[in-house]
Design a protein around this motif. Structure first.
Motif, mmCIF file in Angstrom:
data_model
loop_
_atom_site.group_PDB
_atom_site.id
_atom_site.type_symbol
_atom_site.label_atom_id
_atom_site.label_comp_id
_atom_site.label_asym_id
_atom_site.label_seq_id
_atom_site.Cartn_x
_atom_site.Cartn_y
_atom_site.Cartn_z
ATOM 1 N N SER A 82 0.775 -1.231 0.000
ATOM 2 C CA SER A 82 0.000 0.000 0.000
ATOM 3 C C SER A 82 0.809 1.285 0.000
ATOM 4 C CB SER A 82 -0.921 0.030 1.241
ATOM 5 O OG SER A 82 -1.713 -1.123 1.302
ATOM 6 N N ASN A 141 -0.725 4.600 -4.536
ATOM 7 C CA ASN A 141 -1.267 4.099 -3.279
ATOM 8 C C ASN A 141 -2.781 3.937 -3.367
ATOM 9 O OD1 ASN A 141 1.343 4.341 -2.397
ATOM 10 N ND2 ASN A 141 0.989 6.219 -1.241
ATOM 11 N N ARG A 142 -3.331 3.361 -2.313
ATOM 12 C CA ARG A 142 -4.782 3.236 -2.221
ATOM 13 C C ARG A 142 -5.417 4.603 -1.968
ATOM 14 N NH1 ARG A 142 -6.061 -2.063 -1.245
ATOM 15 N NH2 ARG A 142 -4.393 -3.394 -0.455
ATOM 16 N N TYR A 173 -0.147 -1.885 -8.597
ATOM 17 C CA TYR A 173 -1.287 -1.243 -7.943
ATOM 18 C C TYR A 173 -1.782 -2.177 -6.839
ATOM 19 C CZ TYR A 173 -5.440 1.457 -7.024
ATOM 20 O OH TYR A 173 -6.380 2.225 -6.387
ATOM 21 N N PRO A 174 -2.214 -1.640 -5.685
ATOM 22 C CA PRO A 174 -2.630 -2.504 -4.580
ATOM 23 C C PRO A 174 -3.783 -3.441 -4.938
ATOM 24 C CG PRO A 174 -2.299 -0.261 -3.809
ATOM 25 C CD PRO A 174 -2.206 -0.217 -5.301
ATOM 26 N N SER A 196 -7.225 -5.312 -4.459
ATOM 27 C CA SER A 196 -8.506 -4.979 -3.839
ATOM 28 C C SER A 196 -8.801 -5.999 -2.752
ATOM 29 C CB SER A 196 -9.620 -4.983 -4.884
ATOM 30 O OG SER A 196 -9.476 -3.887 -5.755
ATOM 31 N N LEU A 223 -14.427 -0.143 2.787
ATOM 32 C CA LEU A 223 -13.632 0.920 2.186
ATOM 33 C C LEU A 223 -13.693 2.171 3.051
ATOM 34 C CD1 LEU A 223 -14.790 0.462 -1.516
ATOM 35 C CD2 LEU A 223 -12.550 -0.098 -0.584
ATOM 36 N N VAL A 271 -11.801 2.734 -6.902
ATOM 37 C CA VAL A 271 -10.633 1.862 -6.828
ATOM 38 C C VAL A 271 -10.371 1.206 -8.182
ATOM 39 C CG1 VAL A 271 -9.688 -0.218 -5.766
ATOM 40 C CG2 VAL A 271 -10.903 1.453 -4.356
ATOM 41 N N HIS A 311 -8.938 3.740 -10.675
ATOM 42 C CA HIS A 311 -7.510 3.958 -10.433
ATOM 43 C C HIS A 311 -6.689 2.762 -10.920
ATOM 44 C CE1 HIS A 311 -7.673 7.301 -7.123
ATOM 45 N NE2 HIS A 311 -8.278 7.649 -8.238
ATOM 46 N N GLN A 358 1.286 -7.278 -8.669
ATOM 47 C CA GLN A 358 0.498 -6.937 -7.484
ATOM 48 C C GLN A 358 0.962 -7.781 -6.311
ATOM 49 O OE1 GLN A 358 -3.683 -7.242 -9.173
ATOM 50 N NE2 GLN A 358 -3.791 -5.188 -8.284
#
Length: 478
Positions: free
Chosen positions: A131, A162-163, A212-213, A215, A221, A230, A233, A250
């Motif tokens: 993250s 980041n998230r 990318y982080p 999910s 959330l 999310v 992004h 990931q």
């Protein structure tokens, strides 16, 4: 790049026939393997070649660490096995307490550890956990790459966003020395800058991936953040990787998240490699098969305590699986031989079956399979004419590796990183006789100590160096 002749050893090619040549000779010209010949074969002499006597040694492809984290080499054991305290410390140190010297010292230290363990290629995410990506300023990636450039190893750095919610706050100790808020769009632009500057640098030895982080399905959330945001992004980050022709990775997949990334977010493909991948559902495995994405198993990681990556099952389904260290912190190392051994015992214990994950397969997972997972199988991962000369020599003349029979079995089951005698990348000798030539070991160690001391002082986290209650005399921490 030197011309080398490496002769007299047991050459483990990892080519398609998995040839092992006792008394073989590897000829290296201009950084690539020119030929591999047996003891009774001849080849025209390599001009101006340096001779390396590999008698009593295995000659192996350089080992590949397919998943790790920049930053983690400096935060080992902080919090004394308190996982939450350690994660919180990483977040504070990485976002608010670290300067470019921290990231340079970390990269040099981990590169030194890898050289001494025969790890010629390493993938690192620029930050902690899944993250925290230090893409607030390109100087952080510059510091990392400059250190690795000097070390001489092959490296891929994963950068991303980041998230949400944004903005994220970072402290810049190197420029205005103040705190700044960074948006998603700014992070995306920094990723582009880093890729433009470094991807393919040093004759292809340095490269960039995009991340990318994951999910986190089932977790609420933050306020103001929606699943649609999310996904938007994630798709923008993935689009950048495709635009720039970069691998996509990931960190931290688990039950349901791979299928979600594939079916809902449209993130996967043959250019993707995913780490941890624990407690997978059938839909996740189907998504891996359909997309062609690869998996990186980290058997020594905390994630492998909390869940299990179904490695034998994935291999049986045709999924490419590599092994990663997950970096040296909080409680492990960059020694890929150790992680091979851990993987074999881990899955044999799960199935109560000592026939699971043969040692040859484990070696594939840190050589040719790992190269395939990160998209470099045409250049590294095996010793074959035309491939880049990433080569390590493992000294078999050790008490724990004798008697001198079944040498490859002995090395995989009983060796450790300290048995690596020589490490070569692109034909350049980075270590010989355990003496590193590309870095000054003492200076690297001193810089690492100074960098983490400064970061702990800045964040007020020096108490994390104390030993926790329960360390002695009982079956678990208090």
């Amino acid at each position: 790049m030197r011309n080398l002749v490496i002769g007299g050893g047991i050459v483990v090619t990892m080519d398609s026939d998995r040839r092992i040549i006792d008394g073989g000779t590897v000829h290296v010209r201009d950084g690539r393997i020119a030929a591999i010949v047996g003891p009774n074969e001849e080849i025209s002499a390599t001009e101006n070649a340096e001779i390396i006597d590999a008698s009593g040694m295995l000659v192996l492809p350089g080992l590949i660490d397919a998943h790790a984290h920049a930053g983690h080499a400096l935060v080992k054991t902080l919090g004394s096995d308190d996982g939450k305290a350690w994660f919180d410390a990483c977040r504070q140190i990485y976002t608010l307490g670290s300067d470019e010297e921290f990231w340079r010292a970390d990269a040099a230290l981990f590169a030194l550890e890898r050289i001494k363990a025969g790890v010629t290629t390493g993938i690192s995410m620029l930050g902690g956990g899944d993250s925290i990506s230090r893409t607030d300023h390109p100087g952080v990636a510059d510091a990392h790459f400059n250190a690795v450039r000097q070390a001489g190893t092959r490296a891929m750095l994963a950068v991303g966003a980041n998230r949400p919610p944004f903005p994220w706050r970072f402290r810049d100790w190197d420029h205005d020395r103040g705190e700044r808020d960074v948006s998603f769009e700014q992070q995306l632009e920094i990723c582009r800058q880093v890729a433009t500057s470094w991807h393919g640098a040093e004759n292809g030895r340095l490269s960039v991936a995009i991340t990318y982080p994951v999910s986190r399905l089932g977790e609420p959330l933050p306020n103001g953040v929606t699943a649609d945001l999310v996904t938007e992004h994630a798709r923008q980050v993935r689009a950048l990787s495709k635009e720039l022709g970069l691998r996509f990775t990931q960190d931290g997949h688990r039950e349901g998240s791979i299928a979600y990334a594939h079916d809902t977010q449209d993130l996967l493909g043959e250019d993707a490699f995913l780490s941890h991948c624990t407690n997978l559902a059938e839909a996740d495995i189907a998504a891996l098969r359909e997309s062609g994405a690869s998996v990186v198993h980290n058997p020594s990681a905390v994630a492998s305590i909390n869940g299990r990556c179904p490695v034998p099952e994935l291999i049986d389904q045709g999924v490419t699986v590599a092994i990663g260290s997950d970096a040296p912190a909080p409680d492990r190392s960059g020694d890929m031989i150790r992680h091979m051994q851990q993987a074999m015992h881990y899955h044999r214990r799960h199935f109560r079956d000592d026939q699971i994950l043969p040692p040859g397969k484990a070696l594939e997972m840190v050589t040719i399979d790992a190269a395939r997972a990160i998209g470099l199988e045409t250049d590294i991962g095996s010793l074959e004419p035309g491939k880049k000369a990433d080569i390590v020599l493992l000294d078999l003349r050790k008490p724990h590796l004798v008697p001198a029979n079944m040498p490859l079995h002995r090395a995989i089951y009983f060796a450790n990183g300290a048995d690596i005698d020589t490490t070569i990348v692109d034909g350049d000798i980075l270590m010989r006789g355990r003496a590193v030539t590309s870095l000054d070991e003492g200076s690297v160690l001193d810089a690492a100590d100074a960098a983490i001391a400064k970061a702990l002082e800045r964040t007020g986290l020096t108490t994390l160096l104390e030993t926790r209650s329960g360390f002695w005399g009982q079956s678990r921490y208090t």
